[in-house]
Each structure stands twice: as C-alpha cells, then as structure tokens.
Design a protein around this motif. Structure first.
Motif, PDB file in Angstrom:
ATOM      1  N   TYR A  23       1.019  -0.930   0.098  1.00  0.00           N
ATOM      2  CA  TYR A  23       0.613   0.000   0.094  1.00  0.00           C
ATOM      3  C   TYR A  23       0.945   0.985  -0.180  1.00  0.00           C
ATOM      4  O   TYR A  23       0.495   1.919  -0.785  1.00  0.00           O
ATOM      5  CB  TYR A  23      -0.610   0.391   1.146  1.00  0.00           C
ATOM      6  N   TYR A  28       3.875   1.444  -1.326  1.00  0.00           N
ATOM      7  CA  TYR A  28       4.319   1.402  -2.438  1.00  0.00           C
ATOM      8  C   TYR A  28       3.461   2.008  -3.656  1.00  0.00           C
ATOM      9  O   TYR A  28       4.079   2.568  -4.218  1.00  0.00           O
ATOM     10  CB  TYR A  28       5.063   0.404  -2.739  1.00  0.00           C
ATOM     11  N   ASN A  29       2.157   1.500  -3.716  1.00  0.00           N
ATOM     12  CA  ASN A  29       1.275   1.956  -4.698  1.00  0.00           C
ATOM     13  C   ASN A  29       0.545   1.697  -4.243  1.00  0.00           C
ATOM     14  O   ASN A  29      -0.092   0.816  -4.648  1.00  0.00           O
ATOM     15  CB  ASN A  29       2.145   1.291  -6.247  1.00  0.00           C
ATOM     16  N   ASP A  79      -2.327   2.848  -5.599  1.00  0.00           N
ATOM     17  CA  ASP A  79      -3.421   2.436  -6.855  1.00  0.00           C
ATOM     18  C   ASP A  79      -3.680   1.303  -6.942  1.00  0.00           C
ATOM     19  O   ASP A  79      -5.162   0.687  -6.930  1.00  0.00           O
ATOM     20  CB  ASP A  79      -2.830   3.236  -7.755  1.00  0.00           C
ATOM     21  N   LYS A  80      -2.625   0.483  -7.013  1.00  0.00           N
ATOM     22  CA  LYS A  80      -2.881  -0.964  -7.769  1.00  0.00           C
ATOM     23  C   LYS A  80      -3.426  -2.261  -6.497  1.00  0.00           C
ATOM     24  O   LYS A  80      -4.257  -2.974  -6.393  1.00  0.00           O
ATOM     25  CB  LYS A  80      -1.504  -0.851  -7.615  1.00  0.00           C
TER      26      LYS A  80
END
Length: 166
Positions: free
Chosen positions: A27, A29-30, A32-33
C-alpha cells in the motif's frame, strides 16, 4: 477405539496474515494498485460466492446427516461401480473453481471416501456441461464425444492408479 487428535491446520490463517501484511507493505509503495487488486478480488468473490454457499450447504448436510458408514457404503471400499458413477458424474456436474470443493472432499476423505474416487471427481471436473455446446460448435460432435469419453476414462484410470498406490 480412540481416535488420535490431529493437530489443527493453521496454514489458512498463516496465509491470510501473510497476504494482509503484503497488502499493507505494498500500500505504501503503490496504493492505486492495491485498491485495484482489492476490487478485482471482490469481483472474484462475487462470482464464486453462490458456489461457495452450495458447497458449505453440502458440507453442513454431510456433517449433520451423513455418517461414516454411509460414506463408506457409497464412496468407500465397498462402493464398487456405484462409487465410480457418483464420483465421475458428480465431477462432471460440479461447477466453479476446483479449490472450492477441497473442504468438502477433505471431509469425505476423513469419513472414509476412497482417495481414488476423489481423484476421479476432480479429474472429471474438466468436462464442463455448459461449455459442451460451444465445443461442439468449434470442433464438432464426434470430437466432443471422443474427448469427453477419454476424459472420463482418464479420470477413472487416475482414480484406479491412486487407489493402487495408497
């Protein structure tokens, strides 16, 4: 006769904790993904929920009304041709992902079902009744019949081999 108490299998809980930790770490780190992944997981859950409910219902019936003697009679060593018929056609009629059926098959195994019949059930699941018309339209009826015959035969042979190896 006393039954040995088996240790609890905690692999599901461990896997859940690992997945949650991975989601938390990723979460940062990215995000949106992560949200896209959670949305995709929710869509898969919506798709398999009806099948899960059916399997849980069958497991409840299995644990409530069907005893070890009944399982042994229909799916155990004494089941004979009837057991193979139940396993093969039950596999053909079953729907959804295979892993949904694992808990119920585990319960059947604990209650005395032959491993070979469980293998035959899982193998026969590769015939999907709703897809047969599509297969016929692409490959023809002769091909579909021959392939289905060999899948059922393969399921039976795999089950026999499993029973011999056990």
């Amino acid at each position: 006769m006393s039954k040995k108490k088996q240790p609890k299998n905690r692999s599901g809980i461990i896997m859940l904790i690992v997945v949650i930790l991975l989601y938390v770490v990723l979460y940062f780190y990215n995000p949106d993904k992560i949200f896209a992944s959670l949305k995709a997981s929710l869509n898969v859950l919506k798709m398999i929920a009806p099948i899960l409910l059916i399997v849980f219902f069958l497991m409840a019936l299995l644990n409530t009304f069907i005893d070890e003697k009944s399982i042994a009679k229909h799916l155990g060593k004494e089941s004979g041709v009837k057991g193979w018929f139940i396993a093969l056609f039950g596999g053909i009629l079953s729907h959804g992902p295979g892993y949904i059926w694992y808990p119920m098959l585990q319960e059947l195994r604990k209650k005395g079902a032959l491993d070979g019949l469980l293998v035959a059930f899982l193998y026969a699941r590769s015939i999907k009744l709703p897809w047969l018309p599509l297969m016929i339209s692409y490959f023809g009826i002769s091909f579909t019949i021959v392939l289905s015959f060999y899948v059922v035969l393969g399921a039976f042979v795999q089950g026999v081999i499993t029973n011999r190896l056990k």
